[in-house]
Design a protein around this motif. Structure first.
Motif: not given
Length: 474
Positions: A121-124, A130-131, A147-152, A184-196
């Motif tokens: 739960a904490v990790l989710d 973070i995303a 700089e903030g982006l690099r920290r994240m 090391g992975c960050v998942i971003l929702n960039i649109g309907f049915g589209k992930y980065a």
């Protein structure tokens, strides 16, 4: 899948812990283990696990020292202590050092599962937070944001200064890509049915292997960017990966992986030629160019941005002489991909649209006129309709009998010479009425009418309203 790392100086204990829980059921996998604290610290720095289970008493670096060093180096791994000593002081010290939990040997499966659920739960929540922050920081362009982006990214286990750098992957489809074991992975929702996905590792070979599974899960396309080494490159890299992900639309090959951007300018040579044909109303050339671009799409030499340009150009041209101006432009790649399954389907639609809209135009008729002399006559009329033009004048110009010319108009064009000429002139007058402030009498003259009253009468007969009323309505 979150990664777990186990630390204990007894390998039997590690094997027992691995076997005691169905880790995958709760969203975890055991990614590695170490028998000493020093070894564990080095391996954790490389493997970047999400959760570390560690014994307290070990030779050399103790579990408490390991937790403290992880905290001092800003390692985001969550530490859970497993110990055979039920000592309050040790437990309190572990919590003060930042431990997430403390459980006793022998292991109780229910207790470990409870910690896993809380950790998940904490990790989710952390990943979502973070995303969101990464997405917001990417939209800003100043030193603090970078700089903030690099920290994240560092909190997510991504080091831009590492040898492999970072890559962006974009998937299009109803499900996410499985990235089991990815470091090391960050998942971003960039649109309907589209992930980065911003990832540390090179997944090219793994993606090729997993294509069948990805297609079965509903993923249509996968695109990969080049290597990213600077924060300001991330946004453009995601865009490149997105363009590459639409390869399935361009070529018609489902769930294909593309990691090389189509290195052509936004307006390819064939698209420039299409613009020229549109400007000249050259329908014959336009159909040939649609076939040409179709071959370029099928071979992957043009990309999704080119498809969007082609669609808007042709649709705008097809509505060129409509009563109402065409306003249904496509502004996004998603819109186009939602309307058609492939670029081939789009081109078939555009050809049909042109046929429906332009089959009554002169040039379309020319494509089907067999009589060479009449083709020349028709071209002459198209280029000179604003002048004083008549059957007798054309007869002298081309040394052809006037009655025969009248018959050819009826046979080849399906209308009389007078009707054909009137349509050309009135259509041109409509264009002048809506695009200029010229007086009605000047427009009549430019359209080929010397008599303003006769012009108004012909205009009303063909359009149902007077020229003035037509201009007011527009």
């Amino acid at each position: 899948m979150y990664k777990v790392f186990l630390v204990d100086d007894e390998e039997m204990v590690i094997e027992s812990l691995k076997a005691s829980v169905d880790w995958n059921k709760y969203g975890f996998e055991v990614a590695g283990f170490a028998l000493r604290g020093e070894e564990a610290f080095k391996m954790i720095a490389v493997m970047k696990p999400d959760v570390v289970f560690t014994d307290i008493r070990m030779p050399g670096m103790s579990g408490l020292e390991l937790i403290k060093r992880l905290k001092d180096t800003f390692n985001p791994a969550m530490a859970i202590v497993v110990s055979g000593y039920a000592e309050f002081a040790l437990a309190q010290k572990a919590i003060n050092y930042g431990a997430f939990g403390y459980c006793l040997k022998p292991f109780d499966e229910g207790e470990i599962i409870g910690f896993l659920k809380k950790a998940r739960a904490v990790l989710d929540e952390r990943d979502t937070s973070i995303a969101t922050k990464i997405w917001d920081l990417m939209e800003e362009n100043h030193k603090g944001a970078r700089e903030g982006l690099r920290r994240m990214l560092t909190l997510s286990g991504i080091d831009l200064e590492s040898a492999e750098g970072m890559k962006a992957i974009v998937t299009i489809g109803k499900s996410k890509l499985r990235l089991d074991g990815v470091r090391g992975c960050v998942i971003l929702n960039i649109g309907f049915g589209k992930y980065a996905y911003l990832i540390q590792e090179n997944l090219d070979s793994q993606l090729q292997i997993d294509l069948r599974e990805a297609a079965a899960s509903g993923i249509k396309g996968i695109g990969v960017s080049g290597i990213i080494r600077e924060e300001e490159q991330i946004k453009e890299a995601i865009h490149t990966a997105e363009i590459n992900a639409y390869l399935y639309f361009i070529t018609g090959v489902s769930c294909s992986v593309s990691n090389e951007a189509v290195n052509v300018p936004e307006k390819d040579h064939s698209i420039k030629k299409m613009e020229e044909a549109l400007g000249k109303n050259d329908i014959a050339a336009l159909f040939d160019l649609l076939d040409e671009t179709g071959a370029l799409f099928a071979s992957g030499q043009l990309n999704m941005k080119h498809a969007l340009i082609v669609y808007n150009q042709i649709m705008s041209f097809a509505h060129k002489y409509d009563e109402e101006p065409y306003e249904d432009y496509m502004y996004s790649l998603d819109q186009l991909a939602g309307l058609f399954d492939t670029a081939h389907d789009m081109l078939l639609f555009l050809k049909e649209r042109l046929r429906e809209k332009l089959e009554t135009t002169t040039q379309w008729k020319l494509l089907h006129v067999r009589n060479r002399t009449f083709k020349a006559i028709l071209t002459y009329v198209d280029e000179n309709y604003c002048r004083d033009i008549s059957i007798s004048g054309i007869s002298k110009q081309f040394n052809v009998n006037g009655n025969y010319i009248s018959q050819l108009f009826t046979k080849e064009v399906g209308t009389t010479f007078t009707q054909y000429l009137s349509k050309l002139r009135i259509d041109y007058a409509c264009q002048l009425l809506t695009t200029t402030d010229l007086p009605i009498n000047e427009i009549a003259e430019k359209a080929g009418y010397d008599d303003n009253f006769y012009f108004s009468r012909i205009f009303k007969r063909m359009k149902g309203i007077t020229p003035s009323a037509y201009r007011a309505d527009k």
